[in-house]
Design an enzyme around this catalytic site. Structure first.
Site, PDB file in Angstrom:
ATOM      1  N   THR A 154       0.900  -1.330   0.241  1.00 13.26           N
ATOM      2  CA  THR A 154       0.512   0.266   0.363  1.00 13.26           C
ATOM      3  C   THR A 154       0.909   1.170   0.019  1.00 13.26           C
ATOM      4  O   THR A 154       1.915   1.140   0.207  1.00 13.26           O
ATOM      5  CB  THR A 154      -0.935  -0.106   1.505  1.00 13.26           C
ATOM      6  N   ARG A 187      -4.193   6.952   0.004  1.00 11.64           N
ATOM      7  CA  ARG A 187      -4.353   5.738   0.264  1.00 11.64           C
ATOM      8  C   ARG A 187      -4.497   5.210  -1.386  1.00 11.64           C
ATOM      9  O   ARG A 187      -4.875   5.246  -2.452  1.00 11.64           O
ATOM     10  CB  ARG A 187      -5.827   5.572   0.582  1.00 11.64           C
TER      11      ARG A 187
END
Ligand code: DSN
Length: 415
Positions: A223, A232
């Protein structure tokens, strides 16, 4: 945000409230951070207006003259920073990214072997509540009951018995270093692909304070919003031999149009992560976690594995006679935000576990150091000891806020 204030004062006010909360509290959730103003600006840009299904130079929509360049910059920066052959920067987040890896490389019913969730793994490493543990067969390794670290004799034994098609390293609550070389030896022996999920430690790897999965892992997923301090999103990186399958699995296999505003913000974060300042940040994240761990140990807290080598700490509250849920809520009332967490061999259930998880990415981004970690350890101790005393928690919260205001949060400017 003047226009937002005019158009939707309710949402505007809640964002301002969250902003104030993020400034006035000590944020210790190890998967959270403060992104820079530059990352926020890219995330909030007009790139959200554009559809771009496909990949640079091979799109299903016209009008990609700028978006193609942005995505290529993000790809090139990821390849350079992580020293990998290929990078796909389109996954919406970590779970879809892992799903794409499995979709690309496994057949239905193949076996995924990953670290069990209550032992610090992740849902998408084959846990039964996740599609990854139902659509595919799953074998879950655990940490040693005494040392709380992975035991390669047991991992080898499980791999020989289960014959996984993919072995996953990485987790969400593992405070020690990942030995990618030993995992790759096991994977090679049983003919498995090795996936390194470095979501939690990507910033530490590029900062040179955690061993590198290159050249050991076949595929690397991360991530982009944890220690890497980006928006994100997620990236899948791999050797050339897997590139086509991975790209096809992300689009059209699993996703539609990429979130171009996120892609641009990932590019910005990768540029920031390639600076000497970021290396110093990564080093400080680890030393702050060690200082906080030492302070907690000195105050009689029981730490899973006895301490930390990375940015996170897992506390077993059993000896403090407070359960994780109660502890996390008391700390929140005291201005210290963390999350309840299972500990290895936890007799309690995940929604009411025995532990707490702390991490230093966000506080380190604010420039906090050793003195603040010791003070935070003292506050944690006081708040857990007074978990039922509202007045005491309120007094601690006031002290927390006073300290926090001395450390500006990146990306947030107070009016
Ligand atoms: N939710 C993330 C974490 O907190 O570690 C993992 O996906």
């Amino acid at each position: 945000m003047d226009e937002l204030k005019r158009t939707d004062p309710e949402i505007y006010q809640l964002i301002k409230d969250e902003e104030r909360y993020e400034i006035d509290s000590v944020r210790l959730i190890p998967s959270e951070n403060y992104v820079s103003k530059a990352v926020l600006e890219a995330t909030g840009s007009i790139l959200t207006n554009k559809y771009s299904e496909g990949y640079p130079g091979r799109r299903y929509y016209e009008g990609q003259r700028y978006v193609d360049q942005i995505e290529m910059i993000a790809i090139d920066r990821a390849r350079a920073l992580f020293k990998v052959d290929h990078a796909n920067v389109q996954p919406y987040s970590g779970s879809p990214a892992n799903l794409a890896v499995y979709f690309a490389l496994l057949k239905p019913g193949d076996t995924i072997m990953g670290l069990s969730l209550p032992h610090g793994g992740h849902l998408t490493h084959g846990w039964q509540a996740s599609i990854t543990g139902t659509f595919w067969r799953s074998a879950q390794y655990v940490v040693d009951r005494e040392s709380h670290v992975v035991d390669f004799d047991k991992i080898r034994e499980m791999a020989r018995a289960e014959r996984p098609k993919i072995i996953v390293t990485g987790g969400t609550a593992y405070p020690r270093l990942w030995d990618f070389k030993s995992f790759s030896e096991v994977a090679k022996e049983v003919g498995a692909i090795l996936l390194a999920d470095i979501s939690h430690i990507a910033g530490l790897i590029v900062g040179g304070v955690h061993p590198d999965p290159v050249p050991y892992a076949d595929v690397i997923m991360t991530t982009t919003h944890k220690t890497l301090r980006g928006p994100r999103g997620a990236m899948i990186m791999c050797r050339n031999e897997y590139a086509e399958a991975i790209d096809k699995a992300v689009f059209p296999g699993l996703q539609g149009g990429p979130h171009n505003h996120t892609t641009a913000a990932i590019a910005v974060a990768l540029k920031e992560a390639s600076t000497p300042e970021f290396k110093a940040y990564a080093k400080k994240m680890v030393s702050n976690a060690k200082t906080l761990a030492d302070e907690l140990l000195a105050r009689g807290f029981s730490l899973v594995s006895g301490g930390t080598d990375n940015h996170l700490i897992l506390v077993d509250l059993t000896n403090k006679k407070v359960i994780g849920t109660k502890g996390a809520k008391a700390l929140d009332a005291a201005g210290i935000v963390c999350n309840k967490n299972t500990v290895p061999y936890d007799p309690r259930k995940p929604f009411s576990p025995s532990g707490l998880r702390f991490g230093t990415p966000a506080v380190t981004s604010r420039g906090m150091g050793d003195a603040e970690m010791r003070q935070i350890g003292k506050w944690i101790d006081e708040a857990i000891a007074h978990a039922n005393d509202e007045a005491a928690l309120k007094r601690i919260a006031a002290e927390v806020t006073e300290m926090c205001r001395r450390f500006p949060a990146p990306g947030i400017t107070l009016n």
